[in-house]
Write an enzyme that holds these catalytic residues in place. Structure first.
Site, PDB file in Angstrom:
ATOM      1  CE  LYS A  58      79.863  95.486  -1.321  1.00  0.00           C
ATOM      2  NZ  LYS A  58      78.748  96.437  -1.492  1.00  0.00           N
ATOM      3  CE1 TYR A 278      77.240  65.327  15.534  1.00  0.00           C
ATOM      4  CE2 TYR A 278      77.751  66.557  13.541  1.00  0.00           C
ATOM      5  CZ  TYR A 278      78.136  66.034  14.764  1.00  0.00           C
ATOM      6  OH  TYR A 278      79.420  66.219  15.203  1.00  0.00           O
TER       7      TYR A 278
HETATM    8  C1  PLP Z   1      78.378  96.411  -2.794  1.00  0.00           C
HETATM    9  C2  PLP Z   1      78.117  97.670  -3.503  1.00  0.00           C
HETATM   10  C3  PLP Z   1      78.332  97.738  -4.892  1.00  0.00           C
HETATM   11  C4  PLP Z   1      78.661  96.525  -5.725  1.00  0.00           C
HETATM   12  O1  PLP Z   1      77.495  95.757  -5.853  1.00  0.00           O
HETATM   13  P1  PLP Z   1      77.494  94.429  -6.779  1.00  0.00           P
HETATM   14  O2  PLP Z   1      76.071  94.027  -6.808  1.00  0.00           O
HETATM   15  O3  PLP Z   1      78.346  93.446  -6.067  1.00  0.00           O
HETATM   16  O4  PLP Z   1      78.033  94.802  -8.092  1.00  0.00           O
HETATM   17  C5  PLP Z   1      78.196  98.974  -5.498  1.00  0.00           C
HETATM   18  N1  PLP Z   1      77.844 100.069  -4.795  1.00  0.00           N
HETATM   19  C6  PLP Z   1      77.598 100.026  -3.460  1.00  0.00           C
HETATM   20  C7  PLP Z   1      77.189 101.267  -2.753  1.00  0.00           C
HETATM   21  C8  PLP Z   1      77.708  98.828  -2.774  1.00  0.00           C
HETATM   22  O5  PLP Z   1      77.454  98.776  -1.465  1.00  0.00           O
END
Ligand code: PLP
Length: 399
Positions: A58, A278
């Site tokens: 993702k 800044y």
């Molecule tokens: C993002 C996610 C993962 C992966 O998690 P990591 O900690 O990056 O390994 C797995 N299952 C779900 C439902 C997620 O939302």
């Protein structure tokens, strides 16, 4: 950073150009080592065997790029992918024609068509989504594959016990869905001693046991950190994302696949009392040498990495490294620039044009994140698109 030639991987990934022509002269460079990503997946797959190892890609593969890393994962043997959105599913499908793709956002009204077209499976997390997908399955296509997410303690997405009990009362509902996977997600996997881990494991077993007897799909509970909680947590399939890209040392040879470098634009000496950046928020206590480096919050380096004396959280300032030696970021992070106090590096301070390590072997992703008051996940997924990207493939560094 070019010491991965000891890797024994067969170079099966299609060769890619080591660098776009622009990268050699670019001021900001993100290097993505797809050989490392593939090796990470293989190490995790071996670690969790006989469970299947999927890949969570993702957020455009945690910022590394789906089109960049998924072909390497395919070559390593990965067959199942999780994404958040339909657009991400489509990007995975383009490079993994036969891959199984689950969409974690689930099913929103109007998304049945696009999901079927891509051949992606929604992760159904409420009765409304289940009814929506079952309606599709009652039609011409017949039951379509999907995952069910069960609520075991995260209280974010997932079917509650009461919703699951509806399946027994309405046998037609699940008969119209080809349920391939039941899954849940751990809230406290990064704290192995947390009681909630065992509680969620027990809840997962309990809820799976309430499903109608004819529904016996694969089960999945663990993401990256859950893998380390032991084989009880692995079921048929594990879902690592972060570990593939950022590493997970406790799982063996699983290391960070990303480095970030930026070049020094100028070096100047300031006098005691001079303000830098800044708001003149940082003032030199002594005569100091300041390097101005081409990276800022528009590149994904959080403003909270800025080092002014007495940060509210009491943390020391974030650091960068030059030739393995650290130097603090001082003054606020601006959009395109940071200022670094390199006085301590003496004669070995970087000069105009030199590359400074922002994330790499000396400044680890987690340390950079912690020093900015955030987590590696946020830093990784926030890395900018304007930096030049260098992809290290299997044929790079061999000659
Ligand atoms: C993002 C996610 C993962 C992966 O998690 P990591 O900690 O990056 O390994 C797995 N299952 C779900 C439902 C997620 O939302």
């Amino acid at each position: 950073m070019r010491d991965d030639s000891r890797s024994t991987l067969t170079p099966v990934v299609q060769p890619r150009p080591a660098a776009k022509p622009a990268a050699a002269s670019a001021a900001r460079v993100i290097t993505i080592d797809i050989v490392r990503v593939a090796a990470n997946w293989r190490a995790l797959a071996a670690h969790v065997h006989p469970a299947e190892c999927s890949a969570v890609v993702k957020a455009d593969a945690y910022g590394l790029g789906i089109a960049t890393v998924v072909p390497a994962l395919e070559d390593a043997g990965c067959r199942t992918y999780f994404v958040a959105t339909i657009a991400e599913a489509s990007a995975v499908r383009a490079v993994a024609p036969a891959g199984t793709i689950y969409v974690l956002d689930g099913l929103l009204p109007g998304q049945r068509g696009p999901l079927v077209e891509i051949g992606a499976r929604p992760v159904l997390s409420s009765l409304a989504e289940v009814r929506d997908w079952a309606e599709l399955g009652a039609g011409r296509l017949g039951p379509q594959p999907a995952a069910l997410q069960l609520e075991t303690g995260m209280n974010r997405l997932g079917l509650s016990r009461n919703e699951i009990d509806v399946f027994v009362a309405e046998p037609d509902l699940l008969a119209r869905i080809d349920v391939r996977l039941v899954m849940s997600h751990l809230a406290c996997a990064d704290t192995p001693q947390a009681r909630q881990n065992a509680d969620q494991l027990a809840a997962f077993h309990r809820l799976c046991g309430r499903l109608p007897a004819h529904v016996v799909p694969d089960q999945s509970l663990a993401a990256s950190r859950g893998i380390l909680l032991g084989s009880d947590y692995r079921f048929d399939l594990v879902r690592p994302g972060y570990a593939l890209f950022a590493g997970l040392r406790e799982a063996g040879d699983v290391a960070c696949a990303v480095t970030v470098e930026a070049r020094v634009l100028s070096v100047r000496d300031v006098e005691a009392g001079d303000g830098v950046g800044y708001g003149a928020a940082w003032r030199a206590k002594r005569r100091s040498r300041i390097a101005t480096v081409a990276i800022g919050y528009a590149d994904g380096l959080p403003r909270s990495a800025g080092g002014v004396e007495g940060r509210p959280d009491g943390q020391p300032p974030a650091e960068v490294a030059y030739q393995g030696r650290r130097a603090p970021i001082i003054g606020p992070v601006s959009m395109d620039l940071i200022t670094v106090d390199v006085t301590g590096l003496g004669e070995n301070a970087p000069k105009r044009g030199d590359n400074v390590e922002i994330i790499g072997p000396t400044i680890r992703l987690e340390d950079a994140a912690r020093a900015s008051g955030t987590i590696g996940y946020e830093l990784l997924t926030g890395l900018s698109r304007r930096a030049a990207r260098v992809i290290r493939g299997p044929l790079d560094g061999q000659n």
